[in-house]
Structure formats: structure tokens, C-alpha cells
Design a protein around this motif. Structure first.
Motif, mmCIF file in Angstrom:
data_model
loop_
_atom_site.group_PDB
_atom_site.id
_atom_site.type_symbol
_atom_site.label_atom_id
_atom_site.label_comp_id
_atom_site.label_asym_id
_atom_site.label_seq_id
_atom_site.Cartn_x
_atom_site.Cartn_y
_atom_site.Cartn_z
ATOM 1 N N ALA A 151 0.697 -1.139 0.022
ATOM 2 C CA ALA A 151 0.063 -0.014 0.021
ATOM 3 C C ALA A 151 0.782 1.312 0.110
ATOM 4 O O ALA A 151 0.517 2.177 -0.775
ATOM 5 C CB ALA A 151 -0.952 -0.023 1.101
ATOM 6 N N ARG A 152 1.794 1.416 0.823
ATOM 7 C CA ARG A 152 2.885 2.668 0.944
ATOM 8 C C ARG A 152 3.567 2.715 -0.332
ATOM 9 O O ARG A 152 3.812 3.771 -0.816
ATOM 10 C CB ARG A 152 3.841 2.422 2.020
ATOM 11 C CG ARG A 152 3.096 2.485 3.454
ATOM 12 C CD ARG A 152 3.137 4.019 3.865
ATOM 13 N NE ARG A 152 4.649 4.793 3.640
ATOM 14 C CZ ARG A 152 5.483 4.866 4.640
ATOM 15 N NH1 ARG A 152 5.315 3.992 5.626
ATOM 16 N NH2 ARG A 152 6.463 5.356 4.506
ATOM 17 N N THR A 153 4.135 1.599 -0.928
ATOM 18 C CA THR A 153 4.627 1.588 -2.284
ATOM 19 C C THR A 153 3.729 2.246 -3.376
ATOM 20 O O THR A 153 4.068 2.856 -4.159
ATOM 21 C CB THR A 153 5.117 0.290 -2.822
ATOM 22 O OG1 THR A 153 6.055 -0.224 -1.715
ATOM 23 C CG2 THR A 153 6.041 0.436 -4.086
ATOM 24 N N ALA A 154 2.549 1.854 -3.266
ATOM 25 C CA ALA A 154 1.397 1.984 -4.270
ATOM 26 C C ALA A 154 1.149 3.651 -4.150
ATOM 27 O O ALA A 154 0.939 4.394 -5.048
ATOM 28 C CB ALA A 154 0.232 1.243 -4.164
ATOM 29 N N GLY A 155 1.256 3.828 -2.581
ATOM 30 C CA GLY A 155 1.006 5.515 -2.569
ATOM 31 C C GLY A 155 1.916 6.345 -3.238
ATOM 32 O O GLY A 155 1.838 7.257 -3.541
ATOM 33 N N GLU A 156 3.424 5.983 -3.061
ATOM 34 C CA GLU A 156 4.474 6.510 -3.378
ATOM 35 C C GLU A 156 4.599 6.938 -4.855
ATOM 36 O O GLU A 156 4.874 7.685 -5.658
ATOM 37 C CB GLU A 156 5.759 5.810 -3.184
ATOM 38 C CG GLU A 156 7.154 6.520 -3.497
ATOM 39 C CD GLU A 156 7.316 7.829 -2.891
ATOM 40 O OE1 GLU A 156 6.919 8.322 -1.911
ATOM 41 O OE2 GLU A 156 7.885 8.635 -3.842
ATOM 42 N N LEU A 157 4.020 5.867 -5.592
ATOM 43 C CA LEU A 157 4.031 5.397 -7.227
ATOM 44 C C LEU A 157 2.675 6.251 -7.811
ATOM 45 O O LEU A 157 2.640 6.116 -8.925
ATOM 46 C CB LEU A 157 4.228 4.277 -7.568
ATOM 47 C CG LEU A 157 5.667 3.748 -7.384
ATOM 48 C CD1 LEU A 157 5.785 2.191 -7.597
ATOM 49 C CD2 LEU A 157 6.783 4.518 -7.946
ATOM 50 N N GLU A 158 1.991 6.408 -6.992
ATOM 51 C CA GLU A 158 0.374 7.015 -7.499
ATOM 52 C C GLU A 158 0.777 8.265 -8.413
ATOM 53 O O GLU A 158 1.720 9.007 -8.354
ATOM 54 C CB GLU A 158 -0.472 7.817 -6.453
ATOM 55 C CG GLU A 158 -1.855 7.570 -6.948
ATOM 56 C CD GLU A 158 -2.748 7.984 -5.793
ATOM 57 O OE1 GLU A 158 -2.445 7.805 -4.611
ATOM 58 O OE2 GLU A 158 -3.914 8.417 -5.932
ATOM 59 N N GLY A 159 0.094 8.072 -9.619
ATOM 60 C CA GLY A 159 0.277 9.184 -10.671
ATOM 61 C C GLY A 159 1.475 8.898 -11.532
ATOM 62 O O GLY A 159 1.640 9.798 -12.529
ATOM 63 N N ALA A 161 3.395 0.549 -11.827
ATOM 64 C CA ALA A 161 2.046 -0.200 -11.305
ATOM 65 C C ALA A 161 2.807 -0.838 -10.021
ATOM 66 O O ALA A 161 3.852 -1.180 -10.321
ATOM 67 C CB ALA A 161 1.546 -1.104 -12.286
ATOM 68 N N VAL A 162 2.086 -1.371 -9.185
ATOM 69 C CA VAL A 162 2.330 -2.313 -8.096
ATOM 70 C C VAL A 162 1.495 -3.467 -8.437
ATOM 71 O O VAL A 162 0.639 -3.795 -8.671
ATOM 72 C CB VAL A 162 2.193 -1.387 -6.890
ATOM 73 C CG1 VAL A 162 2.564 -2.303 -5.551
ATOM 74 C CG2 VAL A 162 2.922 -0.391 -6.595
ATOM 75 N N GLY A 163 2.503 -4.689 -8.046
ATOM 76 C CA GLY A 163 1.743 -5.934 -7.901
ATOM 77 C C GLY A 163 2.265 -6.536 -6.610
ATOM 78 O O GLY A 163 3.044 -6.296 -5.887
ATOM 79 N N GLY A 186 -4.109 -0.870 -3.647
ATOM 80 C CA GLY A 186 -3.475 -0.110 -4.701
ATOM 81 C C GLY A 186 -2.722 -1.229 -5.776
ATOM 82 O O GLY A 186 -2.180 -0.499 -6.735
ATOM 83 N N GLY A 187 -2.941 -2.382 -5.564
ATOM 84 C CA GLY A 187 -2.169 -3.379 -6.530
ATOM 85 C C GLY A 187 -3.010 -3.797 -7.692
ATOM 86 O O GLY A 187 -4.093 -3.493 -7.908
ATOM 87 N N SER A 188 -2.321 -3.849 -8.882
ATOM 88 C CA SER A 188 -3.011 -3.915 -10.365
ATOM 89 C C SER A 188 -2.392 -5.352 -10.873
ATOM 90 O O SER A 188 -2.991 -5.624 -12.184
ATOM 91 C CB SER A 188 -3.243 -2.786 -10.932
ATOM 92 O OG SER A 188 -1.834 -2.366 -11.309
ATOM 93 N N TYR A 189 -1.357 -5.980 -10.397
ATOM 94 C CA TYR A 189 -0.782 -7.046 -11.055
ATOM 95 C C TYR A 189 -0.615 -8.148 -9.890
ATOM 96 O O TYR A 189 -0.454 -7.745 -8.665
ATOM 97 C CB TYR A 189 0.367 -6.979 -11.611
ATOM 98 C CG TYR A 189 0.505 -5.974 -12.759
ATOM 99 C CD1 TYR A 189 0.749 -6.823 -14.205
ATOM 100 C CD2 TYR A 189 0.334 -4.741 -12.917
ATOM 101 C CE1 TYR A 189 0.796 -6.210 -15.477
ATOM 102 C CE2 TYR A 189 0.357 -4.184 -14.101
ATOM 103 C CZ TYR A 189 0.567 -4.684 -15.287
ATOM 104 O OH TYR A 189 0.613 -4.096 -16.505
ATOM 105 N N CYS A 190 -0.541 -9.494 -10.482
ATOM 106 C CA CYS A 190 -0.192 -10.334 -9.024
ATOM 107 C C CYS A 190 0.593 -11.463 -9.717
ATOM 108 O O CYS A 190 0.190 -12.044 -10.695
ATOM 109 C CB CYS A 190 -1.396 -10.968 -8.484
ATOM 110 S SG CYS A 190 -0.929 -12.150 -7.058
ATOM 111 N N ILE A 191 1.868 -11.872 -9.230
ATOM 112 C CA ILE A 191 2.705 -13.044 -9.675
ATOM 113 C C ILE A 191 1.890 -14.286 -8.974
ATOM 114 O O ILE A 191 1.376 -14.309 -7.881
ATOM 115 C CB ILE A 191 3.862 -12.977 -9.246
ATOM 116 C CG1 ILE A 191 4.834 -11.726 -9.689
ATOM 117 C CG2 ILE A 191 4.775 -14.172 -9.508
ATOM 118 C CD1 ILE A 191 6.037 -11.403 -8.976
#
Ligand code: PEP
Length: 256
Positions: free
Chosen positions: A49-57, A61-63, A88-93
Motif C-alpha cells: 500500500a505504501r509503495t503504491a501510494g509513493e507511485l501514484e500518478g 504499477a504495483v503488484g 493499490g495493486g493491479s498485478y499479481c505474480i
């Protein structure tokens, strides 16, 4: 034309602050390429979640690195696609060889996870690949075709077309050994033909196939010159922002 992907699997590395810091560096070094290739970083669940927040905009993408297929309920310790999306994730391994080996994850479980990710609007990155013993027994194509067939059981072509497959020879992961570009291309071609066999030309030509296994800045260009390789799933080298940046640049640079 298939859009290329540069995905970093951070595995069980880095706490919250280190994850956010690495995400910031990836954004600063390579955010410029996010308009031409899909860049994905996969931290631990705790840092997602924090990584996705940092990368927002940023367009990056975060997985997640795994998921559980059930929608909710009494499944202690598990995380489902809905929770990944919420964070905030949009991919998953799925089906990474470390999970297949260490956690005894089966093709049946991989299939259930792929279905639940599709239902949760998360893009699955489905890992397949042969062990060294299977390669030495000249069984690579059979093993990989079987993994692909079972991963897609019961999945509609339109959904399959939006998935990603990562061909990761098990003997090449974290070992410093990597398949030659020609060997990787031959297997990725066989994977695409398997998708064609299960579905049709449209689906086969849409699925994106990545190579993974000791990818580095100095071997990515050869791999990317192959027709059926649409990007890379990178482990160790994705933990170093400068190295991962060079890999992203090489993937972006090969686009005509
Ligand atoms: C991986 O874990 O998916 C992987 C390919 O690791 P490495 O790049 O370190 O071999």
C-alpha cells in the motif's frame, strides 16, 4: 503490437521505508519510460500500500507476489485479489517457482488463483518453467506446455488475452545462469503456440510473455531482440534502482 513489461519481483526483501525509497528511485530514474512500457514493482504485502501510494500518478504499477483464491472469510494469513486491489495493486505474480517448490503450490492452485485474479480485475503474471533435471531430460517443452494448459483451464479467451506469462527456467532463478536468448525464444514461442492451441490467434498474439531468470542490464538487450519475448520479470537486479533502470531502458529502447 504488444506493450512491453518490465516487472520487478522484490521477493521477501526490504521493509516499509526501504520499499518506499526504492520505489521513489525507480520513479525518478525511469518514470519517463512509463508511457511506453508497463513498469511493475512487486513488494511484500506489508509494503504494497505504501509503495503504491509513493507511485501514484507515476504510471508505474504495483503488484503482489501471491494471492489466495477465495473471496473472503476464515482463511488465516491469506490475502485475496480484492484486498490487493484495495491496497493499490493491479498485478499479481502466481506460480513462482519458489512457491511451487517451497510451498508445494500446484497447477490446480495456480489455476484457481488466476481465475480469482481475473475476477478481481488484477493482471496475473503466471510463472512457468522447467527444473534443471527436466531440462537435462529434454522435457522442457512438455513441462512448460502442461503448466500453461493447466493454468488456463476454464478461462475464457478474452480474459486469457489480458494475462501475462513469465517463462522462468527454475535453474536460472537467482543463480547467475540464464538461458540464451535463442533458447528463451524457443520456449516462449512454444508457450505462445500453446495459447494458440488452447484458444485462437487473437489470444495468442495478445498474451504477453516475459523471460525471467538472472536478467541483468548486460543480457536484457539480446533477450528483447527475440520476437516472442515481451519483457522481463526481474528478481535480484530489480532491487538495485540503477540496474533495474538500465533494464527498463533497454526494454523501452527496443520498441520500434
Ligand atoms: C524471479 O524471482 O522471478 C527471478 C527471475 O529472479 P532473478 O532475476 O534473481 O533470477
Amino acid at each position: 503490437m504488444r506493450r512491453r513489461i518490465a516487472a520487478g519481483n522484490w521477493k521477501m526483501n526490504m521493509g516499509l521505508e526501504a520499499s518506499v525509497e526504492l520505489a521513489r528511485k525507480v520513479k525518478d530514474f525511469t518514470g519517463i519510460h512509463a508511457h511506453s512500457v508497463d513498469i511493475v514493482v512487486c513488494p511484500t504485502f506489508l509494503s504494497l500500500a505504501r509503495t503504491a501510494g509513493e507511485l501514484e500518478g507515476s504510471g508505474i504499477a504495483v503488484g503482489a507476489q501471491d494471492c489466495y483464491h477465495e473471496s473472503q472469510g476464515a482463511f488465516t494469513g491469506e490475502v485475496n485479489p480484492e484486498l490487493i486491489r484495495d491496497a493499490g495493486g493491479s498485478y499479481c505474480i502466481v506460480g513462482h517457482s519458489e512457491r511451487r517448490t517451497l510451498m508445494h503450490e500446484t497447477d490446480k492452485e495456480v489455476n484457481l488463483k488466476v481465475k480469482s485474479l481475473i475476477g478481481g480485475c488484477i493482471v496475473p503474471i503466471i510463472c512457468v518453467g522447467e527444473t534443471l533435471a527436466e531440462r537435462q531430460a529434454l522435457d522442457t517443452m512438455n513441462v512448460v506446455r502442461g503448466q500453461v494448459m493447466r493454468a488456463y483451464a476454464g478461462i475464457e479467451p478474452e480474459a486469457a488475452a489480458r494475462t501475462v506469462i513469465a517463462y522462468e527456467p527454475v535453474w536460472a532463478i537467482g543463480t547467475g545462469l540464464n538461458a540464451t536468448a535463442q533458447d528463451a525464444q524457443a520456449v516462449c514461442r512454444a508457450i505462445r503456440d500453446t495459447v494458440r492451441y488452447i484458444y485462437d490467434d487473437t489470444t495468442a498474439d495478445s498474451v504477453r510473455i516475459l523471460y525471467g531468470g538472472s536478467v541483468k542490464a548486460d543480457n536484457i538487450s539480446d533477450l528483447m531482440s527475440e520476437k516472442d519475448i515481451d519483457g522481463a520479470l526481474v528478481g535480484g537486479a530489480s532491487l538495485k534502482a540503477a540496474e533495474f533502470g538500465k533494464i527498463i531502458q533497454a526494454i523501452a529502447g527496443m520498441i520500434q
